[in-house]
Design an enzyme around this catalytic site. Sequence first.
Site, PDB file in Angstrom:
ATOM      1  N   LEU A  50       1.007  -1.112   0.065  1.00 42.76           N
ATOM      2  CA  LEU A  50       0.088   0.034   0.010  1.00 42.76           C
ATOM      3  C   LEU A  50       0.846   1.327   0.051  1.00 42.76           C
ATOM      4  CD1 LEU A  50      -2.948  -0.646   2.529  1.00 42.76           C
ATOM      5  CD2 LEU A  50      -3.193  -0.220   0.188  1.00 42.76           C
ATOM      6  N   ASP A  51       0.611   2.148  -0.868  1.00 43.99           N
ATOM      7  CA  ASP A  51       1.402   3.454  -0.821  1.00 43.99           C
ATOM      8  C   ASP A  51       1.332   4.103   0.447  1.00 43.99           C
ATOM      9  OD1 ASP A  51       2.018   3.299  -3.448  1.00 43.99           O
ATOM     10  OD2 ASP A  51       0.284   4.256  -4.237  1.00 43.99           O
ATOM     11  N   PRO A  52       2.274   5.067   1.045  1.00 47.11           N
ATOM     12  CA  PRO A  52       2.036   5.678   2.136  1.00 47.11           C
ATOM     13  C   PRO A  52       0.904   6.593   2.206  1.00 47.11           C
ATOM     14  CG  PRO A  52       4.376   5.940   1.407  1.00 47.11           C
ATOM     15  CD  PRO A  52       3.640   5.261   0.253  1.00 47.11           C
TER      16      PRO A  52
END
Length: 228
Positions: A50-52
């Site tokens: 998951l992206d930040p």
Amino acid sequence: MTAEDFQNGQILLVDKPLHWSSFQAVNKMKWALKSKLGIRKIKIGHAGTLDPLATGLLIVCTGKFTKRITELQGQEKEYTGTFHIGATTPSYDLETEINETFPTLHIDADLIHETVKQFLGEIDQKPPVFSAIKKDGKRLYEHARAGETVEIASRKTTIHEFEITRIALPEIDFRVVCSKGTYIRSLAFDFGKALQSGAHLTALRRTKIGHYHVNDAQPVPDFENSLS
């Protein structure tokens, strides 16, 4: 649970917070297992980054269950989030500043719902230039940050469900069920283009991976506290 339980293998459901990388979340959990249960060495990994700037379900596998990561990554995923219509960013999300604006006066609910139909089923999608995919030995985001232009090949991906849940222009909320490898940031960009405008992603939450649901996940601090 005991140290032996984690060594034998566990599937842990984590609700990843905003601004953390998936790697940070896993590292925190690994440190907690080592410091609180005295485990000197343990395998631990996550099934699907998951992206930040995204929140939600992160599946973390420990011990012998790390062998199941590939299988779990391959399952369909559900996301909810928000598109901002009328502007684009180089990263297709809020990581970078708006670089172009577009007209939106022609956009109404009918056009939005009609446009959704173009994205159902198998589609061609180009990953964002700000992504971790490797090209010529470097991550795409490294090329992008260096100002280098690279040709990105499109990939086949499948959108099983695409539902608009709120329209309050310039914002549109959505729910998407998709196959492995789908970039919701790219979906935002392509959706804006299909509306004869532009769009970027301003919020994203992963709610499901296969039959695992974020409602059954716990924040990392809760996991840490459960070990004491």
